[in-house]
Design an enzyme around this catalytic site. Structure first.
Site, PDB file in Angstrom:
ATOM      1  N   ASP A  25       0.715  -1.150   0.049  1.00 17.88           N
ATOM      2  CA  ASP A  25       0.177   0.048   0.022  1.00 17.88           C
ATOM      3  C   ASP A  25       0.799   1.270   0.092  1.00 17.88           C
ATOM      4  OD1 ASP A  25      -2.214   1.409   0.047  1.00 17.88           O
ATOM      5  OD2 ASP A  25      -2.900   1.106   2.155  1.00 17.88           O
ATOM      6  N   GLY A  26       0.344   2.462  -0.518  1.00 15.60           N
ATOM      7  CA  GLY A  26       0.933   3.616  -0.465  1.00 15.60           C
ATOM      8  C   GLY A  26       1.473   3.943  -1.872  1.00 15.60           C
ATOM      9  N   ASN A  27       1.410   3.323  -3.006  1.00 14.21           N
ATOM     10  CA  ASN A  27       1.641   3.900  -4.303  1.00 14.21           C
ATOM     11  C   ASN A  27       1.414   5.168  -4.522  1.00 14.21           C
ATOM     12  OD1 ASN A  27       2.764   1.287  -4.298  1.00 14.21           O
ATOM     13  ND2 ASN A  27       1.443   0.343  -5.824  1.00 14.21           N
ATOM     14  N   TRP A  30       3.064   7.655  -2.496  1.00 11.05           N
ATOM     15  CA  TRP A  30       4.324   8.055  -2.850  1.00 11.05           C
ATOM     16  C   TRP A  30       4.437   8.961  -4.103  1.00 11.05           C
ATOM     17  CZ3 TRP A  30       6.984   7.263  -7.202  1.00 11.05           C
ATOM     18  CH2 TRP A  30       8.485   7.215  -7.066  1.00 11.05           C
ATOM     19  N   HIS A  42       2.685   3.136  -8.904  1.00  6.41           N
ATOM     20  CA  HIS A  42       2.345   1.652  -9.335  1.00  6.41           C
ATOM     21  C   HIS A  42       3.585   1.070 -10.050  1.00  6.41           C
ATOM     22  CE1 HIS A  42      -1.531   1.858  -7.610  1.00  6.41           C
ATOM     23  NE2 HIS A  42      -1.979   2.530  -8.744  1.00  6.41           N
ATOM     24  N   SER A  70      -7.245  -5.975  -5.614  1.00  2.18           N
ATOM     25  CA  SER A  70      -8.182  -6.836  -4.580  1.00  2.18           C
ATOM     26  C   SER A  70      -9.495  -6.894  -5.414  1.00  2.18           C
ATOM     27  CB  SER A  70      -8.559  -6.183  -3.442  1.00  2.18           C
ATOM     28  OG  SER A  70      -9.196  -5.053  -3.440  1.00  2.18           O
ATOM     29  N   SER A  71     -10.686  -7.772  -5.006  1.00  2.54           N
ATOM     30  CA  SER A  71     -11.854  -7.632  -5.820  1.00  2.54           C
ATOM     31  C   SER A  71     -12.419  -6.408  -5.753  1.00  2.54           C
ATOM     32  CB  SER A  71     -12.780  -8.830  -5.296  1.00  2.54           C
ATOM     33  OG  SER A  71     -12.334  -9.093  -3.759  1.00  2.54           O
ATOM     34  N   LEU A 136      11.752 -20.006  -4.406  1.00  2.00           N
ATOM     35  CA  LEU A 136      10.584 -19.348  -3.822  1.00  2.00           C
ATOM     36  C   LEU A 136       9.179 -19.575  -4.496  1.00  2.00           C
ATOM     37  CD1 LEU A 136       9.818 -17.028  -1.891  1.00  2.00           C
ATOM     38  CD2 LEU A 136      10.041 -15.550  -3.875  1.00  2.00           C
ATOM     39  N   ILE A 196      -6.566  -5.437   7.415  1.00  2.00           N
ATOM     40  CA  ILE A 196      -6.320  -6.705   6.386  1.00  2.00           C
ATOM     41  C   ILE A 196      -6.968  -6.778   5.001  1.00  2.00           C
ATOM     42  CG2 ILE A 196      -5.225  -8.082   8.123  1.00  2.00           C
ATOM     43  CD1 ILE A 196      -7.738  -9.886   8.253  1.00  2.00           C
TER      44      ILE A 196
HETATM   45  C1  FPP Z   1      -1.932   0.062  -3.235  1.00  2.00           C
HETATM   46  O1  FPP Z   1      -1.654   1.124  -3.453  1.00  2.00           O
HETATM   47  C2  FPP Z   1      -1.340  -0.669  -4.329  1.00  2.00           C
HETATM   48  C3  FPP Z   1      -2.417  -1.383  -5.318  1.00  2.00           C
HETATM   49  C4  FPP Z   1      -3.758  -1.359  -5.581  1.00  2.00           C
HETATM   50  C5  FPP Z   1      -1.594  -1.944  -6.502  1.00  2.00           C
HETATM   51  C6  FPP Z   1      -0.447  -2.767  -6.127  1.00  2.00           C
HETATM   52  C7  FPP Z   1       0.378  -2.822  -7.726  1.00  2.00           C
HETATM   53  C8  FPP Z   1       1.456  -2.869  -7.547  1.00  2.00           C
HETATM   54  C9  FPP Z   1       2.583  -2.654  -6.501  1.00  2.00           C
HETATM   55  C10 FPP Z   1       2.531  -3.129  -8.779  1.00  2.00           C
HETATM   56  C11 FPP Z   1       2.010  -4.412  -9.730  1.00  2.00           C
HETATM   57  C12 FPP Z   1       2.425  -5.381  -9.237  1.00  2.00           C
HETATM   58  C13 FPP Z   1       2.339  -6.601  -9.533  1.00  2.00           C
HETATM   59  C14 FPP Z   1       3.040  -7.745  -9.012  1.00  2.00           C
HETATM   60  C15 FPP Z   1       1.632  -6.987 -11.013  1.00  2.00           C
HETATM   61  P1  FPP Z   1      -2.721   2.534  -3.307  1.00  2.00           P
HETATM   62  O2  FPP Z   1      -2.758   2.885  -4.740  1.00  2.00           O
HETATM   63  O3  FPP Z   1      -3.829   2.215  -2.775  1.00  2.00           O
HETATM   64  O4  FPP Z   1      -1.945   3.730  -2.664  1.00  2.00           O
HETATM   65  P2  FPP Z   1      -2.543   4.814  -1.723  1.00  2.00           P
HETATM   66  O5  FPP Z   1      -3.369   4.122  -0.498  1.00  2.00           O
HETATM   67  O6  FPP Z   1      -1.327   5.570  -1.423  1.00  2.00           O
HETATM   68  O7  FPP Z   1      -3.398   5.777  -2.805  1.00  2.00           O
END
Ligand code: FPP
Length: 250
Positions: A25-27, A30, A42, A70-71, A136, A196
């Site tokens: 979480d946190g993309n 960031w 992402h 997630s769904s 792994l 979770i």
């Molecule tokens: C949550 O951050 C992240 C996601 C919903 C997507 C996660 C995807 C990746 C890390 C890239 C793809 C990875 C693979 C393995 C294909 P958020 O967008 O909810 O962040 P925020 O809470 O700061 O808005």
């Protein structure tokens, strides 16, 4: 993912969790901090995935499970969903050779019926190509929800024609989409939230939780070692008392 795998920085080598699950979480935040579009977060998040996969290979973690979509993530703006799907495709195409070189077995779990034919085909190819790898096991949860998984398992048991009152925990576990792995020893969630979010609900009954404020794109091998070091300090009692644990280890 390079073949030059780095060495443990802080975690002790003993008592490495066999299975680590991560809510990445946190993309978005960031990216926002850097005045970039959410998608830049992402993209950077994929780099973090590569770093953490490498670190897990080095530390001897056997299973790494990542919550990628997630769904409930379909509720995001359509452009973001479409870009996430694009990124997922890219990973499936570009990373498979690296995974084979690093002996990684890839599994994708979730309700895959919602994906388009091309993506389903890529998933199948990636799983087949890496199926014989013995290092792994990397599981990517895509269109995954813990409730969906449990309901699905119940429906499968009913389809098998089981009698009323005959279902056991073991039988239900055997029908979950990650029946091939032990339950996660540790859940890591980045990005400062402590929940979770419908992840592996059944399997997390006894997982140790580690929450960090670090945004996922900044998470790396050192961050993983901090999480493992915290795990190593925990006493996992599984319902027993500390005294009982001491007795059984003597
Ligand atoms: C949550 O951050 C992240 C996601 C919903 C997507 C996660 C995807 C990746 C890390 C890239 C793809 C990875 C693979 C393995 C294909 P958020 O967008 O909810 O962040 P925020 O809470 O700061 O808005």
């Amino acid at each position: 993912m390079s073949k030059d795998l780095d060495k443990p920085a802080r975690a002790e080598s003993g008592n490495i969790p066999e299975h680590i699950a991560i809510i990445m979480d946190g993309n978005g935040r960031w990216a926002k901090q850097r005045l970039l579009p959410r998608f830049a977060g992402h993209t950077k998040g994929v780099n973090a995935v590569n770093k953490v996969v490498e670190a897990c290979c080095n530390r001897g973690v056997r299973y790494l499970t990542l919550f990628a979509f997630s769904s409930e993530n379909w509720r995001r703006p359509p452009e973001e969903v479409s870009l996430l799907m694009k990124l997922f495709r890219k990973v499936l195409v570009l990373e498979i050779n690296n995974m084979c070189q690093n002996n990684i077995r890839l599994k994708i779990i979730g309700d895959l019926s919602k994906f388009d034919t091309e993506l389903k085909q890529l998933i199948q190819n990636a799983e087949e190509k890496t199926a014989a790898n013995t290092g792994l096991t990397l599981t990517i949860c895509a269109n995954y929800g813990g409730r969906w998984d449990i309901v699905n398992a119940c429906n499968e048991l009913i389809r098998d024609g089981l009698d009323q009152d005959s279902i056991t925990e073991e039988m239900l576990s055997s029908k979950l989409s990650m029946a091939y792995a032990p339950p996660p020893d540790m859940l890591i969630r980045t990005g400062g939230e402590a929940r979770i979010s419908n992840f592996l609900l059944w399997q997390m009954a006894y997982s140790e939780f580690f929450f960090t404020d670090t945004y996922w794109p900044d998470f790396d091998g050192k961050s993983l070692d901090e999480a493992i070091a915290s795990f190593q300090k925990r006493e996992r009692r599984f319902g027993r008392t500390s005294e009982q644990l001491l007795e059984s280890s003597e």
